[in-house]
Design a protein around this motif. Structure first.
Motif, PDB file in Angstrom:
ATOM      1  N   GLN A   1       0.808  -1.221   0.000  1.00  0.00           N
ATOM      2  CA  GLN A   1       0.000   0.000   0.000  1.00  0.00           C
ATOM      3  C   GLN A   1       0.842   1.273   0.000  1.00  0.00           C
ATOM      4  O   GLN A   1       0.377   2.328  -0.425  1.00  0.00           O
ATOM      5  CB  GLN A   1      -0.944   0.014   1.215  1.00  0.00           C
ATOM      6  N   GLU A   2       2.083   1.184   0.440  1.00  0.00           N
ATOM      7  CA  GLU A   2       2.955   2.358   0.445  1.00  0.00           C
ATOM      8  C   GLU A   2       3.905   2.378  -0.748  1.00  0.00           C
ATOM      9  O   GLU A   2       4.160   3.434  -1.323  1.00  0.00           O
ATOM     10  CB  GLU A   2       3.760   2.409   1.744  1.00  0.00           C
ATOM     11  N   GLU A   3       4.410   1.211  -1.143  1.00  0.00           N
ATOM     12  CA  GLU A   3       5.431   1.141  -2.190  1.00  0.00           C
ATOM     13  C   GLU A   3       4.863   0.901  -3.582  1.00  0.00           C
ATOM     14  O   GLU A   3       5.531   1.139  -4.582  1.00  0.00           O
ATOM     15  CB  GLU A   3       6.426   0.016  -1.879  1.00  0.00           C
ATOM     16  N   GLY A   4       3.635   0.401  -3.671  1.00  0.00           N
ATOM     17  CA  GLY A   4       3.118  -0.059  -4.957  1.00  0.00           C
ATOM     18  C   GLY A   4       3.533  -1.506  -5.180  1.00  0.00           C
ATOM     19  O   GLY A   4       3.804  -2.242  -4.226  1.00  0.00           O
ATOM     20  N   PHE A   5       3.605  -1.927  -6.430  1.00  0.00           N
ATOM     21  CA  PHE A   5       4.015  -3.301  -6.712  1.00  0.00           C
ATOM     22  C   PHE A   5       5.490  -3.480  -6.365  1.00  0.00           C
ATOM     23  O   PHE A   5       6.345  -2.731  -6.841  1.00  0.00           O
ATOM     24  CB  PHE A   5       3.743  -3.655  -8.172  1.00  0.00           C
ATOM     25  N   ARG A   6       5.760  -4.457  -5.538  1.00  0.00           N
ATOM     26  CA  ARG A   6       7.104  -4.634  -4.991  1.00  0.00           C
ATOM     27  C   ARG A   6       8.089  -5.074  -6.068  1.00  0.00           C
ATOM     28  O   ARG A   6       7.787  -5.932  -6.899  1.00  0.00           O
ATOM     29  CB  ARG A   6       7.090  -5.673  -3.872  1.00  0.00           C
ATOM     30  N   ARG A   7       9.246  -4.488  -6.001  1.00  0.00           N
ATOM     31  CA  ARG A   7      10.311  -4.838  -6.926  1.00  0.00           C
ATOM     32  C   ARG A   7      10.690  -6.309  -6.748  1.00  0.00           C
ATOM     33  O   ARG A   7      10.841  -6.800  -5.629  1.00  0.00           O
ATOM     34  CB  ARG A   7      11.530  -3.956  -6.666  1.00  0.00           C
ATOM     35  N   GLY A   8      10.822  -7.020  -7.864  1.00  0.00           N
ATOM     36  CA  GLY A   8      11.266  -8.399  -7.831  1.00  0.00           C
ATOM     37  C   GLY A   8      10.214  -9.411  -7.402  1.00  0.00           C
ATOM     38  O   GLY A   8      10.554 -10.571  -7.147  1.00  0.00           O
ATOM     39  N   SER A   9       8.936  -9.007  -7.331  1.00  0.00           N
ATOM     40  CA  SER A   9       7.899  -9.933  -6.868  1.00  0.00           C
ATOM     41  C   SER A   9       7.128 -10.595  -8.005  1.00  0.00           C
ATOM     42  O   SER A   9       6.267 -11.439  -7.758  1.00  0.00           O
ATOM     43  CB  SER A   9       6.907  -9.212  -5.943  1.00  0.00           C
ATOM     44  N   GLY A  10       7.428 -10.250  -9.258  1.00  0.00           N
ATOM     45  CA  GLY A  10       6.756 -10.879 -10.389  1.00  0.00           C
ATOM     46  C   GLY A  10       7.343 -12.238 -10.721  1.00  0.00           C
ATOM     47  O   GLY A  10       8.529 -12.499 -10.470  1.00  0.00           O
ATOM     48  N   ARG A  11       6.504 -13.112 -11.293  1.00  0.00           N
ATOM     49  CA  ARG A  11       6.959 -14.462 -11.639  1.00  0.00           C
ATOM     50  C   ARG A  11       6.318 -14.916 -12.950  1.00  0.00           C
ATOM     51  O   ARG A  11       5.231 -14.479 -13.312  1.00  0.00           O
ATOM     52  CB  ARG A  11       6.571 -15.468 -10.555  1.00  0.00           C
ATOM     53  N   LEU A  12       7.011 -15.832 -13.634  1.00  0.00           N
ATOM     54  CA  LEU A  12       6.425 -16.580 -14.739  1.00  0.00           C
ATOM     55  C   LEU A  12       6.199 -17.993 -14.257  1.00  0.00           C
ATOM     56  O   LEU A  12       7.150 -18.693 -13.879  1.00  0.00           O
ATOM     57  CB  LEU A  12       7.333 -16.579 -15.965  1.00  0.00           C
ATOM     58  N   LEU A  13       4.941 -18.432 -14.255  1.00  0.00           N
ATOM     59  CA  LEU A  13       4.575 -19.751 -13.790  1.00  0.00           C
ATOM     60  C   LEU A  13       4.190 -20.653 -14.952  1.00  0.00           C
ATOM     61  O   LEU A  13       3.622 -20.186 -15.949  1.00  0.00           O
ATOM     62  CB  LEU A  13       3.392 -19.669 -12.820  1.00  0.00           C
ATOM     63  N   MET A  14       4.470 -21.938 -14.800  1.00  0.00           N
ATOM     64  CA  MET A  14       3.950 -22.953 -15.710  1.00  0.00           C
ATOM     65  C   MET A  14       2.933 -23.781 -14.945  1.00  0.00           C
ATOM     66  O   MET A  14       3.232 -24.300 -13.866  1.00  0.00           O
ATOM     67  CB  MET A  14       5.060 -23.844 -16.258  1.00  0.00           C
ATOM     68  N   LEU A  15       1.720 -23.891 -15.496  1.00  0.00           N
ATOM     69  CA  LEU A  15       0.644 -24.617 -14.838  1.00  0.00           C
ATOM     70  C   LEU A  15       0.264 -25.844 -15.652  1.00  0.00           C
ATOM     71  O   LEU A  15       0.073 -25.752 -16.867  1.00  0.00           O
ATOM     72  CB  LEU A  15      -0.593 -23.727 -14.670  1.00  0.00           C
ATOM     73  N   ASP A  16       0.173 -26.963 -14.967  1.00  0.00           N
ATOM     74  CA  ASP A  16      -0.313 -28.194 -15.584  1.00  0.00           C
ATOM     75  C   ASP A  16      -1.830 -28.224 -15.418  1.00  0.00           C
ATOM     76  O   ASP A  16      -2.339 -28.321 -14.297  1.00  0.00           O
ATOM     77  CB  ASP A  16       0.321 -29.410 -14.907  1.00  0.00           C
ATOM     78  N   ARG A  17      -2.559 -28.151 -16.533  1.00  0.00           N
ATOM     79  CA  ARG A  17      -4.018 -28.062 -16.455  1.00  0.00           C
ATOM     80  C   ARG A  17      -4.658 -29.349 -15.956  1.00  0.00           C
ATOM     81  O   ARG A  17      -5.777 -29.327 -15.441  1.00  0.00           O
ATOM     82  CB  ARG A  17      -4.587 -27.687 -17.822  1.00  0.00           C
ATOM     83  N   LYS A  18      -3.985 -30.470 -16.093  1.00  0.00           N
ATOM     84  CA  LYS A  18      -4.558 -31.741 -15.659  1.00  0.00           C
ATOM     85  C   LYS A  18      -4.374 -31.963 -14.159  1.00  0.00           C
ATOM     86  O   LYS A  18      -5.298 -32.398 -13.469  1.00  0.00           O
ATOM     87  CB  LYS A  18      -3.923 -32.894 -16.436  1.00  0.00           C
ATOM     88  N   THR A  19      -3.188 -31.681 -13.660  1.00  0.00           N
ATOM     89  CA  THR A  19      -2.891 -31.961 -12.260  1.00  0.00           C
ATOM     90  C   THR A  19      -3.031 -30.739 -11.355  1.00  0.00           C
ATOM     91  O   THR A  19      -3.118 -30.873 -10.138  1.00  0.00           O
ATOM     92  CB  THR A  19      -1.467 -32.502 -12.113  1.00  0.00           C
ATOM     93  N   GLY A  20      -3.027 -29.544 -11.953  1.00  0.00           N
ATOM     94  CA  GLY A  20      -3.047 -28.330 -11.161  1.00  0.00           C
ATOM     95  C   GLY A  20      -1.691 -27.940 -10.608  1.00  0.00           C
ATOM     96  O   GLY A  20      -1.551 -26.904  -9.955  1.00  0.00           O
ATOM     97  N   GLU A  21      -0.668 -28.756 -10.881  1.00  0.00           N
ATOM     98  CA  GLU A  21       0.673 -28.457 -10.394  1.00  0.00           C
ATOM     99  C   GLU A  21       1.216 -27.209 -11.078  1.00  0.00           C
ATOM    100  O   GLU A  21       1.010 -26.991 -12.272  1.00  0.00           O
ATOM    101  CB  GLU A  21       1.598 -29.640 -10.662  1.00  0.00           C
ATOM    102  N   ARG A  22       1.909 -26.392 -10.312  1.00  0.00           N
ATOM    103  CA  ARG A  22       2.511 -25.182 -10.864  1.00  0.00           C
ATOM    104  C   ARG A  22       3.965 -25.066 -10.436  1.00  0.00           C
ATOM    105  O   ARG A  22       4.339 -25.490  -9.341  1.00  0.00           O
ATOM    106  CB  ARG A  22       1.729 -23.934 -10.440  1.00  0.00           C
ATOM    107  N   SER A  23       4.762 -24.497 -11.312  1.00  0.00           N
ATOM    108  CA  SER A  23       6.172 -24.288 -11.015  1.00  0.00           C
ATOM    109  C   SER A  23       6.596 -22.939 -11.572  1.00  0.00           C
ATOM    110  O   SER A  23       6.036 -22.457 -12.560  1.00  0.00           O
ATOM    111  CB  SER A  23       7.030 -25.406 -11.627  1.00  0.00           C
ATOM    112  N   ALA A  24       7.577 -22.329 -10.917  1.00  0.00           N
ATOM    113  CA  ALA A  24       8.071 -21.021 -11.333  1.00  0.00           C
ATOM    114  C   ALA A  24       9.218 -21.200 -12.326  1.00  0.00           C
ATOM    115  O   ALA A  24      10.243 -21.792 -11.992  1.00  0.00           O
ATOM    116  CB  ALA A  24       8.534 -20.209 -10.135  1.00  0.00           C
TER     117      ALA A  24
END
Length: 331
Positions: free
Chosen positions: A274-297
């Motif tokens: 709320q004070e800084e806005g979107f935090r530096r370094g907090s973004g990610r690219l995720l891969m999601l398996d639609r069948k199992t729901g498993e996700r990895s960065a």
């Protein structure tokens, strides 16, 4: 692979001493970054072996080819800051039948509304523009299908279909997202009572088409709570389509894509303070398996990423608002 490597050549981003660490790739991958000073890079598109990217800071469309440089083309589109201080302008560009189509955002603050604002725009090979439709509030992303376009309107919380004649029809309007009081207590412990339920705007952002279904990233509106984002999908055909939840507990998902193997790639814009806005370094690219729901960065440590584009053989390009193009390669 050779064409992809040519896009990266001759423009590395170096992080100065004592600067925060840059983004990092998952095991088995490496990340290379190209920086364009002063830019705020947005939508990504492939044009043969060249890369197209929009620059919200200059209002230009840019092409990056094997020579390694950026070449602007087309007109200067309206650009500036929106009401919350984020850049607005040509959000997205797609190659379409030998020409280009651009999603142009809402009118910048302190600017008069122009004919290209909040529009889907056709740009021909000669550099001339034609408004396909300007009946949007804030068209953020779109895909081509059925001779027309499915457009995400982030301000109206809708997905609209626009035909080749410019006629627009709303396909889905997203309901507000319910959040429990526990998620809101960090903002104001006295205002949000225990056991209560509160709603935030859905704010659709990214869109992708796969196997006859449209997949939409729901960013989750202010106050941009952790885990409030979702991915939903619905069939491209039929009236009043049923919306299906594909993934939840995401941090401001801003873009979605599918690689050649069918894996879902979700780009998280990051965590909001709320004070800084979107935090530096907090973004990610995720891969999601639609069948199992498993996700990895696949990539962590991104700062305000905006768009993701799968390339060949598992390579991926990511853009961000600091003028960076991140190229993910397999080792």
């Amino acid at each position: 692979m050779r064409a992809f490597l040519a896009l990266i050549a001759a423009a590395w981003l170096f992080f100065p001493v004592n600067a925060p660490a840059g983004p990092s790739a998952a095991a088995g991958h490496r990340l290379e970054t190209v920086h364009l000073p002063g830019a705020a890079l947005g939508g990504l598109e492939r044009d043969g072996d060249a890369l197209l990217v929009t620059d919200l800071a200059s209002g230009r469309l840019l092409r990056r080819g094997s020579g390694g440089g950026f070449v602007a083309f087309g007109p200067v589109f309206p650009h500036g800051l929106d009401v919350i201080g984020d850049p607005t302008g040509p959000y997205r560009v797609l190659r379409h039948r030998g020409a280009f189509v651009i999603a142009q955002g809402w009118t910048p603050v302190n600017s008069n509304e122009g004919p290209l604002d909040h529009s889907l725009i056709y740009l021909d090979a000669a550099g001339k523009t034609r408004v396909i439709s300007n009946e949007f509030w804030n068209p953020f992303d779109f895909v081509t299908a059925e001779s027309g376009f499915y457009v995400v309107d982030a301000a109206r919380n809708s997905v609209d279909y626009v035909g080749p004649d410019g006629a627009k029809k709303t396909v889905v309007t997203f309901r507000r997202l319910a959040r429990g009081a526990s998620a809101m207590e960090s903002l104001s412990p006295t205002e949000f009572r225990a056991g209560g339920e509160y709603e935030i705007d859905a704010v659709p952002t990214g869109i992708a088409l796969r196997d006859g279904r449209l997949y939409v990233a729901l960013f989750g509106g202010f106050p941009f709570l952790p885990g409030a984002g979702r991915i939903v999908s619905f069939p491209i055909s039929g009236e009043d389509p049923e919306v299906r939840l594909e993934a939840d507990d995401l941090n401001a998902p801003v873009a979605i894509a599918f690689d050649r193997a069918g894996a879902m790639l979700v780009l998280e814009h990051g965590n909001y303070d709320q004070e800084e806005g979107f935090r530096r370094g907090s973004g990610r690219l995720l891969m999601l398996d639609r069948k199992t729901g498993e996700r990895s960065a696949l990539v962590e440590g991104l700062t305000r990423p905006v768009s993701v584009l799968p390339w060949d053989a598992g390579e991926v390009v990511i853009s961000d608002l600091s003028g960076n193009l991140h190229f993910l390669l397999r080792e």
